[in-house]
Design an enzyme around this catalytic site. Sequence first.
Site, short mmCIF file in Angstrom:
data_model
loop_
_atom_site.label_atom_id
_atom_site.label_comp_id
_atom_site.label_asym_id
_atom_site.label_seq_id
_atom_site.Cartn_x
_atom_site.Cartn_y
_atom_site.Cartn_z
N ASP A 128 0.82 1.98 -7.59
CA ASP A 128 1.69 3.10 -7.21
C ASP A 128 3.15 2.68 -7.17
O ASP A 128 3.47 1.49 -7.08
CB ASP A 128 1.28 3.63 -5.83
CG ASP A 128 1.37 2.56 -4.75
OD1 ASP A 128 0.68 1.53 -4.88
OD2 ASP A 128 2.13 2.73 -3.78
N GLU A 141 0.29 1.23 -1.82
CA GLU A 141 1.00 0.20 -1.05
C GLU A 141 2.26 0.77 -0.44
O GLU A 141 2.61 0.46 0.70
CB GLU A 141 1.34 -0.99 -1.97
CG GLU A 141 1.83 -2.24 -1.23
CD GLU A 141 3.32 -2.25 -0.91
OE1 GLU A 141 3.74 -3.04 -0.05
OE2 GLU A 141 4.08 -1.45 -1.50
ZN LIG Z 1 5.45 -3.35 -3.90
#
Ligand SMILES: [Zn+2]
Length: 614
Positions: free
Chosen positions: A196, A263
Site C-alpha cells: 500500500d 502499513e
Molecule cells: Zn513504508
Amino acid sequence: MSGQSYFDDTEKRALEKGLQAKEAVQLDSSHVLDRKCSWVRTRRILALICACTFLLGQSAYSYWPSARSSRPYPLTSGDIDYSALCPQSEEISPSANAGLAEQLDKLYSQREVKEWAYENLGGAVRIPTETYDDIPPPGEDSRWDTFAVLHKYFEKRFPLVHSKLQVTKINMYALVFHWQGSDESLKPIILTGHQDVVPVLPDTVDQWIQPPFSGYYDGTWIWGRGSCDDKSGTLASLTAVETLLKQGFKPKRTVVLAYGIDEERGGEHGAGHIAEYLLKVYGEDGFAVLVDEGGGYKDLGNVIISSPNTAEKGKLNVQIEVTTLGGHSSVPPPHTGIGYLSTLITSLEANPFPVELKRSSTYFKTLQCAAAYDDSLPSDYRELVAKASIDDIALAQVQEYLLAQRPDFYRAKFGTTQAIDLIHGGVKVNALPEHVWTVANHRIADWSNPAEVRSRYIDVLSPVATELNLTLHAFGLPALPSLEQSRASAGLITLSDIYDEPLAPAPVTPTFGSPAWELLSGTILSTLGSAIRSDVTEKPAYVGPELSIGNTDTHYYWNLTRNIFRYGHLGEDDRYNGAHTVNEAIKAEGYLEKVRFYSRFILNADETHLLDSY
Ligand SMILES: [Zn+2]
Ligand SMILES: *[C@@H]1O[C@H](CO)[C@@H](O)[C@H](O)[C@H]1NC(C)=O
Ligand SMILES: *[C@@H]1O[C@H](CO)[C@@H](O)[C@H](O)[C@H]1NC(C)=O
C-alpha cells in the site's frame, strides 16, 4: 517509512560554529586547564577520567579546549580507539555462490536487465494501491480492488516467483511467498514490505513534476507515489528472487517473502493477519532473521554510514474529555468546558515528558558510530561522545549540546513526545459546551512504556483538576461515568486510550557481536563495496544501529524472530524528496542496488554459518 539519523549539513555547520565559539571563550579563561588536559589527552581517554573534565563539566556548555586536530583518518591513534565505539563486521560476499553472485552483477549491469528491473517498479507504481485511515477490512470496500490489479501485475512480471514459490493470500490481499529450501534444518529467513501507499492529496497533484502515479523513468529517477515507500522494497525483493530463479538458484535455506496491505494505516489488515499465519505455519521464533523497510545509508562526505533500525519507539493516543453542565451562555460560569480543556492542554505542554540520552540506548550507539567514523564532525564533539561511554558528565553534555542544536529532533530521539493533534468542542454559539475533548499522540521512548505515559498524565493533571474543582477519572474506568456521580465538583475529566492499540517500544534487536547483525552488516558492506552504479563512490563504509521514531509493520512480527532489522538498502540521495509528500521519486541506480542487496543477502544467508545458532 524512513529513519534519518546523522547530522545534516546545516546541523554540522551549527555544531562546528557552536564548538568554535565555546572554544574561544574557554581558551580565554582556562588555559591552565587546557595544558593539563592536553597532557592527559596523550593517554587513552577511555581508560581514565581527566580531572579537569570534571571542572569543565560544571557547565554543561563547557568543552574541552583544544585545537582542531588533523589526525589521519581513521582516527585510531593517540587518545581514543574510535573503532571500539562501534565495532564493524567484515564484508561478507557469497563464496560457495561466488560465481553466481558475479553472474548476477553482470546481469544487473546490462541495459535490458536494468530496464526490466526499473519497469517492474514503474508498473507497480502505476497501480494506485492507496490506503485510507477509515477503510473497512478487505471485502467490505471496493477501494481494495486495486490490490487485485497489483497481484495480476505481479503474476505477469514475476512468472517464476509464481510458479516455483508457494503463494498464499491472506485476508484477501496480503501476500506470502514460500521458497522451499533443500535443508529443512536451516531456519528460514524472511523479507517483508508493504503493497500500500499513502494517498495523493488531490489538491497537490499539480505540484508533482511527473504525475503521481506515472511510474515514469526519466533516465535517472523513477517517479510516483510508492516509488520509495515501499514499492521499492517490495519490488526489489521480488525482482531479486525472480532473477535468482532465472539463474537456476535453488536455496538450501527456505526464504519467505511477505507483503502487507495497510502499513500506512497501522498494518492491522495486512501484517496483523500475516503474523498470525506465519506463527501458525513457522512457529514462534520460526525465522532466523527478518528484514523490513526502514533505515538506509548516507554519504557523509568522506565516509558512508549505513543505519539499520534495530529499535523502534512505542505509541499511545490519549483522549482527554471534559464534561460539564450545559446551559444558556447568557449566565455562564467563569470557565466553560472549553476553558477547562484549554487549561489542561496548557499544563501538558508546560510539562513535556522528560528526555534522557541513556548510555544503554540504541540512539547512543548511533551517536557513537557517527563519532567513531564521521570525520566531518568537530573533533571535540567526537571526543566528548567517546568520553560519554564512561563519563556521566560527558554524556549529559552531549545530550544538552544536541538538544540546543536541534531541540525537536533530539527530543524525539531522547524521549517520549506529545502532540495535541485533535480537538473538538461546542455545537452552538449560545450554548455552553457540555462535552469537549482533545487527543494527544505520543511516541514512546525506547526506555519507557505506555503505563509510564499514563501515569505521567495523572501526575501532571491531578493538581490542575483539584485546583479547577474537577473530578479526574484516569484510564481505569470501563464506561464514562455519568456526571451525576461527580456532582461534588464542577465537572469531570476523563482520560482514556483511543484509536490504535497502545504500542510498547519494540524489543531491541541484538547488534554488535550478534551473528544476525554480523550477517546483515557484512552484506551491506559487501553490497556497497561492489556497487555497480555509475556514480559509485569508493568511500569507506560503516554500519551502525539506529532508533526508528516511526513505526512499521514489524510491530506485528516481534514473535517471529528477535533479529528484526528495518533496513532498505537505499542512499539518502537516492530519494528525490521525502516519502508521504509530493514528488516521491527514487534514483533508478539506487533502486538497483537495493535489488543487489536482497540478492546478496539471500545468497549469504544460504551459505553462512552465522545463523546456525538460531
Ligand atoms: Zn513504508
Ligand atoms: C466545586 O464545585 C461544586 C459544584 O459546582 C461546588 O458545589 C463546590 O463548592 C466547589 N468546590 C470548590 C472548592 O470550589
Ligand atoms: C507475542 O507472544 C506473546 C505470548 O504469546 C503475546 O502475549 C504477544 O501479544 C505476542 N506479541 C505480538 C506482537 O504478537
